[in-house]
Design a protein around this motif. Structure first.
Motif, PDB file in Angstrom:
ATOM      1  N   GLN A 102      41.623  -8.466 -11.747  1.00  0.00           N
ATOM      2  CA  GLN A 102      41.131  -7.535 -10.713  1.00  0.00           C
ATOM      3  C   GLN A 102      42.203  -7.238  -9.657  1.00  0.00           C
ATOM      4  OE1 GLN A 102      37.572  -9.696  -9.653  1.00  0.00           O
ATOM      5  NE2 GLN A 102      36.353  -8.707 -11.265  1.00  0.00           N
ATOM      6  N   GLU A 103      43.481  -7.415 -10.028  1.00  0.00           N
ATOM      7  CA  GLU A 103      44.551  -7.100  -9.063  1.00  0.00           C
ATOM      8  C   GLU A 103      44.501  -5.615  -8.686  1.00  0.00           C
ATOM      9  OE1 GLU A 103      47.707 -10.670 -10.160  1.00  0.00           O
ATOM     10  OE2 GLU A 103      47.862  -8.772 -11.222  1.00  0.00           O
ATOM     11  N   HIS A 104      44.141  -4.763  -9.627  1.00  0.00           N
ATOM     12  CA  HIS A 104      43.902  -3.340  -9.328  1.00  0.00           C
ATOM     13  C   HIS A 104      42.466  -3.007  -9.719  1.00  0.00           C
ATOM     14  CE1 HIS A 104      48.048  -2.203  -8.445  1.00  0.00           C
ATOM     15  NE2 HIS A 104      48.377  -3.089  -9.373  1.00  0.00           N
ATOM     16  N   VAL A 105      41.746  -2.342  -8.812  1.00  0.00           N
ATOM     17  CA  VAL A 105      40.341  -2.013  -9.089  1.00  0.00           C
ATOM     18  C   VAL A 105      40.138  -0.505  -8.897  1.00  0.00           C
ATOM     19  CG1 VAL A 105      37.948  -2.379  -8.337  1.00  0.00           C
ATOM     20  CG2 VAL A 105      39.565  -4.304  -8.329  1.00  0.00           C
ATOM     21  N   PHE A 106      39.575   0.161  -9.895  1.00  0.00           N
ATOM     22  CA  PHE A 106      39.287   1.599  -9.814  1.00  0.00           C
ATOM     23  C   PHE A 106      37.792   1.807 -10.032  1.00  0.00           C
ATOM     24  CE2 PHE A 106      43.513   0.914 -11.420  1.00  0.00           C
ATOM     25  CZ  PHE A 106      44.295   1.714 -10.596  1.00  0.00           C
ATOM     26  N   ILE A 185      27.442  -3.402 -19.731  1.00  0.00           N
ATOM     27  CA  ILE A 185      28.407  -4.210 -20.494  1.00  0.00           C
ATOM     28  C   ILE A 185      29.729  -4.275 -19.721  1.00  0.00           C
ATOM     29  CG2 ILE A 185      27.440  -3.648 -22.781  1.00  0.00           C
ATOM     30  CD1 ILE A 185      29.949  -1.852 -23.232  1.00  0.00           C
ATOM     31  N   ALA A 186      30.552  -5.251 -20.083  1.00  0.00           N
ATOM     32  CA  ALA A 186      31.934  -5.322 -19.588  1.00  0.00           C
ATOM     33  C   ALA A 186      32.801  -5.652 -20.785  1.00  0.00           C
ATOM     34  CB  ALA A 186      32.062  -6.403 -18.514  1.00  0.00           C
ATOM     35  N   VAL A 187      33.956  -4.996 -20.865  1.00  0.00           N
ATOM     36  CA  VAL A 187      34.823  -5.165 -22.039  1.00  0.00           C
ATOM     37  C   VAL A 187      36.175  -5.694 -21.570  1.00  0.00           C
ATOM     38  CG1 VAL A 187      35.659  -4.079 -24.144  1.00  0.00           C
ATOM     39  CG2 VAL A 187      33.707  -3.068 -22.932  1.00  0.00           C
ATOM     40  N   ILE A 240      39.839  -4.950 -17.673  1.00  0.00           N
ATOM     41  CA  ILE A 240      38.390  -4.970 -17.911  1.00  0.00           C
ATOM     42  C   ILE A 240      37.855  -3.538 -17.727  1.00  0.00           C
ATOM     43  CG2 ILE A 240      36.148  -5.921 -17.182  1.00  0.00           C
ATOM     44  CD1 ILE A 240      37.950  -8.237 -17.889  1.00  0.00           C
ATOM     45  N   LEU A 241      37.018  -3.109 -18.664  1.00  0.00           N
ATOM     46  CA  LEU A 241      36.263  -1.867 -18.479  1.00  0.00           C
ATOM     47  C   LEU A 241      34.816  -2.269 -18.209  1.00  0.00           C
ATOM     48  CD1 LEU A 241      37.580   0.366 -21.439  1.00  0.00           C
ATOM     49  CD2 LEU A 241      38.558   0.045 -19.148  1.00  0.00           C
ATOM     50  N   GLU A 242      34.239  -1.747 -17.138  1.00  0.00           N
ATOM     51  CA  GLU A 242      32.844  -2.056 -16.812  1.00  0.00           C
ATOM     52  C   GLU A 242      32.017  -0.774 -16.936  1.00  0.00           C
ATOM     53  OE1 GLU A 242      32.628  -3.741 -12.897  1.00  0.00           O
ATOM     54  OE2 GLU A 242      34.260  -5.169 -13.252  1.00  0.00           O
ATOM     55  N   GLY A 243      30.738  -0.938 -17.257  1.00  0.00           N
ATOM     56  CA  GLY A 243      29.882   0.245 -17.334  1.00  0.00           C
ATOM     57  C   GLY A 243      28.599  -0.040 -18.073  1.00  0.00           C
ATOM     58  N   PRO A 271      26.077   5.087 -30.009  1.00  0.00           N
ATOM     59  CA  PRO A 271      25.821   5.248 -28.569  1.00  0.00           C
ATOM     60  C   PRO A 271      27.093   5.556 -27.772  1.00  0.00           C
ATOM     61  CG  PRO A 271      24.835   3.229 -29.418  1.00  0.00           C
ATOM     62  CD  PRO A 271      25.753   3.745 -30.492  1.00  0.00           C
ATOM     63  N   ILE A 272      26.887   5.879 -26.497  1.00  0.00           N
ATOM     64  CA  ILE A 272      28.002   6.200 -25.580  1.00  0.00           C
ATOM     65  C   ILE A 272      28.099   5.124 -24.498  1.00  0.00           C
ATOM     66  CG2 ILE A 272      28.722   7.816 -23.769  1.00  0.00           C
ATOM     67  CD1 ILE A 272      27.674  10.078 -25.496  1.00  0.00           C
ATOM     68  N   PHE A 273      29.339   4.727 -24.214  1.00  0.00           N
ATOM     69  CA  PHE A 273      29.655   3.777 -23.147  1.00  0.00           C
ATOM     70  C   PHE A 273      30.169   4.582 -21.954  1.00  0.00           C
ATOM     71  CE2 PHE A 273      33.316   0.694 -21.892  1.00  0.00           C
ATOM     72  CZ  PHE A 273      32.587   0.183 -20.828  1.00  0.00           C
ATOM     73  N   ARG A 274      29.409   4.575 -20.828  1.00  0.00           N
ATOM     74  CA  ARG A 274      29.876   5.283 -19.625  1.00  0.00           C
ATOM     75  C   ARG A 274      30.441   4.274 -18.635  1.00  0.00           C
ATOM     76  NH1 ARG A 274      25.976   9.491 -17.400  1.00  0.00           N
ATOM     77  NH2 ARG A 274      26.786  10.623 -19.193  1.00  0.00           N
ATOM     78  N   LEU A 275      31.668   4.493 -18.190  1.00  0.00           N
ATOM     79  CA  LEU A 275      32.355   3.501 -17.350  1.00  0.00           C
ATOM     80  C   LEU A 275      31.974   3.616 -15.878  1.00  0.00           C
ATOM     81  CD1 LEU A 275      34.206   3.740 -19.958  1.00  0.00           C
ATOM     82  CD2 LEU A 275      36.039   2.906 -18.483  1.00  0.00           C
ATOM     83  N   THR A 276      31.900   2.463 -15.212  1.00  0.00           N
ATOM     84  CA  THR A 276      31.714   2.443 -13.760  1.00  0.00           C
ATOM     85  C   THR A 276      32.935   1.843 -13.052  1.00  0.00           C
ATOM     86  OG1 THR A 276      30.531   0.344 -14.046  1.00  0.00           O
ATOM     87  CG2 THR A 276      29.180   2.337 -13.778  1.00  0.00           C
ATOM     88  N   ALA A 277      33.787   1.129 -13.793  1.00  0.00           N
ATOM     89  CA  ALA A 277      34.999   0.568 -13.173  1.00  0.00           C
ATOM     90  C   ALA A 277      36.043   0.271 -14.239  1.00  0.00           C
ATOM     91  CB  ALA A 277      34.685  -0.720 -12.409  1.00  0.00           C
ATOM     92  N   ILE A 278      37.310   0.396 -13.822  1.00  0.00           N
ATOM     93  CA  ILE A 278      38.438  -0.124 -14.609  1.00  0.00           C
ATOM     94  C   ILE A 278      39.163  -1.092 -13.679  1.00  0.00           C
ATOM     95  CG2 ILE A 278      40.644   0.390 -15.729  1.00  0.00           C
ATOM     96  CD1 ILE A 278      39.599   3.213 -16.315  1.00  0.00           C
ATOM     97  N   THR A 279      39.367  -2.310 -14.120  1.00  0.00           N
ATOM     98  CA  THR A 279      40.182  -3.235 -13.321  1.00  0.00           C
ATOM     99  C   THR A 279      41.305  -3.741 -14.217  1.00  0.00           C
ATOM    100  OG1 THR A 279      39.153  -5.379 -13.816  1.00  0.00           O
ATOM    101  CG2 THR A 279      38.029  -3.998 -12.194  1.00  0.00           C
ATOM    102  N   HIS A 280      42.488  -3.979 -13.621  1.00  0.00           N
ATOM    103  CA  HIS A 280      43.561  -4.566 -14.441  1.00  0.00           C
ATOM    104  C   HIS A 280      44.572  -5.338 -13.604  1.00  0.00           C
ATOM    105  CE1 HIS A 280      46.460  -1.382 -13.451  1.00  0.00           C
ATOM    106  NE2 HIS A 280      45.578  -0.451 -13.814  1.00  0.00           N
TER     107      HIS A 280
END
Ligand code: FMN
Length: 452
Positions: A102-106, A185-187, A240-243, A271-280
């Motif tokens: 989570q050093e960078h959070v979008f 989910i979180a990937v 991490i991809l969250e959504g 199905p479709i995965f809709r993202l709510t955050a990208i962290t890296h």
């Protein structure tokens, strides 16, 4: 506790590089060129620069048995045995606060998949794919589930996910879909081999695969709370991809994609995965897992472990088990046993009962099963085809095998297959001395070096 037990993805790569397993690529690469170069590289490919992106890329970590063993820090011949003992001793994860992932959070409008070098991998794929994600979901009243699932780029904030085959995630998603609710989910990407292999393992529902990963590590996996979903994720992951998985059901085009059996798959509806955050992390490394061997070697140790377990239940003294690469590390097995009368056939029956295995060769323990010439020698001279080949028909199959003609089936119909085993152990009644090997005279006492 060994140093490997506390490694993250980067430390694993650094150790593999020190052991000579990594090829570094200095020139910038386009994401869509990475797969071709990776599969030609003599080792794990680490692309230091990716044109137009702030990521580097790595791939080929599990491309061979040798690299898979190196990633885990296990001897090559021990994959199945070590996997079996780790599964028997799961270790729960620990929650931590310090999270490199989570050093960078979008979040919000800053969520943009086009900032990630998602590679277009195979000639006939339906789009660019992220192939190395391990997906976390929470099943109410059951617990956390983790599995490996591929994701296809659709838009800046949406991806396709392949939930076509029966799995725990598909079952959990179906429950939410039937209530018209999205499933959070979180990937995680760029996790250690231990977490990858735990996620690939078909654990019974209710078993948290991250505890299996802990067992493989011999130490707890470090988890941190995700930013926008109610899930814990690997703190040391690269990204991490969250959504949420939308309740649109099996309606969106997904695929084709190069599948784990080495063949191009079909277009699917998923199905479709809709993202709510990208962290890296800072300077993130995208792990572009290459099909089919990296997928297959993540399953190989578990299948070897399953063979060992089933033979031990059948009371057969097992010496070594090998998932062959030609059989995609699970469909075709070679097994050596310390045979008592009849156990060649018993071993065939036991191993063919495993859903994934389609063919098996059983040898005595004097055969080095990692040497295909020795195995063929045993089949040639210890097997009588009319007595020693066992064929079983009408067994459970997988759609991905074209020889079961899945396209002829009615919707919902499950495919059946025939399977075979070759008993290449010394036949009952033939004394072992008939197989005495040639030994060059004075072989024990002479050394070539003394003459060169
Ligand atoms: C690299 C890799 C990618 C995979 N991708 C998928 C996928 O896209 N869809 C799928 O149904 N299974 C896929 N699998 C198989 C599942 O991850 C595996 O069956 C796992 O046990 C599923 O976990 P679950 O049943 O706990 O959800 C993949 C396996 C690997 C190793």
């Amino acid at each position: 506790m060994s140093d490997i037990a506390t490694e993250d993805f980067r430390a694993m790569l650094a150790r593999m590089e020190a052991q000579g397993h990594v090829t570094r690529m200095k020139k910038p690469v386009k994401p869509q060129h990475f797969s071709a170069l990776c599969t030609k590289a003599p080792g794990v490919l680490l692309a230091e620069k990716v044109e137009g992106y702030d990521f580097s890329m790595a791939g080929g970590i599990f491309w061979t048995r040798a690299r898979t063993a190196a990633s885990l820090g296990w001897p090559e011949g021990e994959l199945g045995r070590r996997f079996a003992s780790a599964v028997a001793k799961p270790i729960p994860p620990v929650e931590v606060e310090d999270a490199a992932c989570q050093e960078h959070v979008f979040t919000g409008d800053d969520v943009d998949l086009s900032n990630i070098p998602i590679p277009f991998m195979h000639e006939k794929d339906g789009g660019p794919y992220l192939s190395s994600g391990i997906v976390f979901a929470n099943e109410p009243n059951v617990g956390v589930n983790v599995g490996c699932y591929r994701l296809m780029f659709r838009t800046r904030r949406e991806m396709g996910i392949d939930l076509f085959t029966a799995s725990d995630l598909r079952r959990i998603y179906t429950k939410f879909y039937e209530q018209g609710k999205p499933l959070q989910i979180a990937v995680a990407f760029g996790v250690h081999a231990f977490e990858h292999m735990g996620a690939a393992y078909k654990a019974p529902a209710g078993v948290n695969e991250i505890e299996i990963a802990g067992g493989l590590r011999g130490a707890p996996t470090r988890l941190v709370r995700a930013k926008t979903v109610d899930l814990m994720v690997p703190a040391d992951a690269e990204m991490i991809l969250e959504g949420e998985l939308l309740p649109n059901g099996w309606t969106a085009d997904e695929g084709p994609f190069g599948e784990f059996a080495g063949m191009q798959g079909d277009l699917k509806h998923n199905p479709i995965f809709r993202l709510t955050a990208i962290t890296h992390r800072r300077n993130p490394i995208l792990f572009a897992l290459q099909m089919p061997w990296e997928n297959d070697w993540l399953n190989g140790p578990a299948t070897e472990a399953a063979c060992m377990r089933i033979l031990s239940l059948a009371g057969i003294p097992v010496v070594a088990v090998r998932a062959t690469e030609g059989g995609c590390c699970g469909w075709s097995m070679v097994v050596s046993i310390r045979k008592r009368a009849g156990e060649g056939k018993n071993a065939i029956a036991a191993i063919l009962s495993l859903p994934v295995v389609k063919q098996v060769i059983i040898t005595d323990d004097d055969i080095n099963i990692y040497d295909s010439n020795e195995v063929e020698w045993a089949v040639t001279f210890r097997c009588q085809a009319d007595k020693d080949i066992v064929i079983l028909s009408g067994m459970k199959a997988k759609h991905v095998d074209p020889s079961v003609r899945p396209w002829d089936m009615k919707p919902g119909e499950l495919p059946l297959t025939s399977k075979f085993g070759i008993d290449a152990t010394i036949p009952e009644g033939i004394p072992a001395f008939r197989y005495e090997r040639i030994v060059p005279a004075y072989s024990d006492s002479l050394r070539l070096e003394d003459y060169l």
